[in-house]
Design a protein around this motif. Structure first.
Motif, short mmCIF file in Angstrom:
data_model
loop_
_atom_site.label_atom_id
_atom_site.label_comp_id
_atom_site.label_asym_id
_atom_site.label_seq_id
_atom_site.Cartn_x
_atom_site.Cartn_y
_atom_site.Cartn_z
N HIS A 1 49.99 44.90 96.68
CA HIS A 1 49.18 45.41 97.79
C HIS A 1 50.02 45.50 99.07
N GLU A 2 50.88 44.52 99.30
CA GLU A 2 51.72 44.57 100.49
C GLU A 2 52.62 45.80 100.44
N ILE A 3 53.15 46.09 99.26
CA ILE A 3 53.99 47.27 99.09
C ILE A 3 53.20 48.54 99.40
N LEU A 4 52.00 48.62 98.86
CA LEU A 4 51.19 49.82 99.03
C LEU A 4 50.66 49.98 100.45
N LEU A 5 50.33 48.88 101.10
CA LEU A 5 49.92 48.97 102.50
C LEU A 5 51.04 49.55 103.35
N ALA A 6 52.26 49.11 103.07
CA ALA A 6 53.41 49.63 103.82
C ALA A 6 53.63 51.11 103.52
N GLN A 7 53.47 51.51 102.26
CA GLN A 7 53.65 52.91 101.90
C GLN A 7 52.55 53.78 102.51
N ALA A 8 51.32 53.28 102.52
CA ALA A 8 50.21 54.04 103.11
C ALA A 8 50.43 54.20 104.62
N LEU B 1 47.22 58.17 97.34
CA LEU B 1 48.55 57.61 97.11
C LEU B 1 48.44 56.21 96.53
N VAL B 2 47.58 55.38 97.11
CA VAL B 2 47.40 54.01 96.63
C VAL B 2 46.90 54.00 95.19
N PHE B 3 45.91 54.85 94.91
CA PHE B 3 45.35 54.90 93.56
C PHE B 3 46.39 55.32 92.53
N GLU B 4 47.18 56.33 92.88
CA GLU B 4 48.18 56.83 91.93
C GLU B 4 49.26 55.79 91.65
N ARG B 5 49.63 55.01 92.68
CA ARG B 5 50.61 53.94 92.44
C ARG B 5 50.03 52.89 91.50
N PHE B 6 48.77 52.53 91.72
CA PHE B 6 48.13 51.55 90.85
C PHE B 6 47.99 52.10 89.43
N SER B 7 47.85 53.40 89.30
CA SER B 7 47.78 54.00 87.97
C SER B 7 49.07 53.75 87.20
N HIS B 8 50.19 53.81 87.93
CA HIS B 8 51.49 53.53 87.31
C HIS B 8 51.67 52.04 87.03
N TRP B 9 51.01 51.22 87.82
CA TRP B 9 51.12 49.75 87.67
C TRP B 9 49.87 49.18 87.03
N ARG B 10 49.29 49.93 86.13
CA ARG B 10 47.98 49.56 85.58
C ARG B 10 47.99 48.17 84.93
N THR C 1 42.46 41.28 101.77
CA THR C 1 43.48 42.29 101.50
C THR C 1 42.87 43.69 101.47
N VAL C 2 41.74 43.83 100.82
CA VAL C 2 41.07 45.13 100.75
C VAL C 2 40.67 45.61 102.15
N PHE C 3 40.21 44.69 102.99
CA PHE C 3 39.81 45.06 104.34
C PHE C 3 40.99 45.60 105.14
N ARG C 4 42.20 45.19 104.82
CA ARG C 4 43.38 45.65 105.56
C ARG C 4 43.61 47.15 105.38
N TYR C 5 43.25 47.69 104.22
CA TYR C 5 43.34 49.14 104.03
C TYR C 5 42.36 49.84 104.97
N GLU C 6 41.15 49.34 104.99
CA GLU C 6 40.13 49.93 105.86
C GLU C 6 40.57 49.87 107.32
N LEU D 1 43.62 49.74 108.45
CA LEU D 1 44.72 50.69 108.62
C LEU D 1 44.18 52.09 108.86
N PHE D 2 43.19 52.48 108.07
CA PHE D 2 42.61 53.82 108.20
C PHE D 2 41.89 53.98 109.55
N VAL D 3 41.14 52.96 109.95
CA VAL D 3 40.41 53.04 111.22
C VAL D 3 41.39 53.16 112.39
N GLU D 4 42.43 52.35 112.40
CA GLU D 4 43.39 52.39 113.50
C GLU D 4 44.11 53.73 113.56
#
Length: 226
Positions: free
Chosen positions: A61-68, A89-98, A121-126, A128-131
């Motif tokens: 998640h830390e990796i994906l938050l940084a990429q997002a 982008l996040v979903f597709e990365r998780f698809s590879h890391w299923r 952790t999930v709230f951090r995505y939200e 990020l999007f709001v900011e």
């Protein structure tokens, strides 16, 4: 010994080994030394990458938050669409890391403390999007920004959980289509207003009114003319 290269692939390798051990032995029973040995690194190297055992569980998640965040920092024609694309982008990365996502799901739901960490952790995505939206759309209602970010995040998480549980194995295209519907609910940055009584026009005309006159008056009323 495998020398770390500070890359995402190195961290994911450690995460994968840790989650495998957690699944086999239990989270509490697995030690940092066992994780380090399984990953082929030293205890010291482990703590250079992770502050604690708990951090390993959510390292992807830390990796994906940084990429997002990096994705959103670029120029985008439509900030609303950009948030949807970041979620993709996040979903597709998780698809590879299923496999990693599935192992974490099993471990997290067996350990209450990890479930609490997952919520944060999930709230951090939200957040990020709001900011991001606040920065790009200063004239839009803050409530609309929060609503949109929350809706995108919740939709992404729902489809992701279905993928992890292997329930009909939703694909990236499935998520893209649903997010398109989410985007459509926001017209010019404003949530689509549900139909109310004000949206219904009742017309009463005297018997014998010419059809052309009826059509003209109804058209004027629908256009807001009085």
């Amino acid at each position: 010994m495998v020398m770390p290269d500070d890359s995402d692939s190195f961290r994911l390798r450690v995460v994968s080994e840790a989650l495998r051990l957690f699944a086999e032995k239990g989270y509490e029973a697995t030690t940092v030394d066992e994780i380090a040995e399984a990953a082929g690194i030293s205890r010291r190297t482990f703590f250079r990458q992770f502050r604690a055992k708990e951090d390993v569980v959510f390292a992807d998640h830390e990796i994906l938050l940084a990429q997002a965040a990096e994705f959103l920092s670029a120029e985008h024609d439509d900030p609303w669409d950009a948030v949807c694309d970041a979620a993709m982008l996040v979903f597709e990365r998780f698809s590879h890391w299923r496999d990693v996502a599935r192992r974490r799901y099993a471990v997290v739901h067996a350990v209450p403390a990890l479930r609490d960490r997952e919520i944060v952790t999930v709230f951090r995505y939200e957040r990020l999007f709001v900011e991001y939206l606040r920065d790009r759309l200063p004239g839009v209602s803050d409530l609309a920004l929060v609503q949109f970010a929350a809706l995108v995040t919740a939709t992404h998480n729902y489809v992701l959980r279905r993928m992890v549980r292997d329930e009909s194995a939703p694909t990236s295209q499935d998520l893209r289509e649903v997010l398109s519907e989410v985007r459509a609910t926001f017209r010019d940055g404003v949530p689509a207003r549900p139909r109310t009584e004000d949206d219904v026009v009742v017309a009463v005309f005297a018997r014998g009114t010419a059809p052309r006159r009826v059509a003209e008056l109804i058209e004027r009323r629908l256009n807001g003319d009085h």
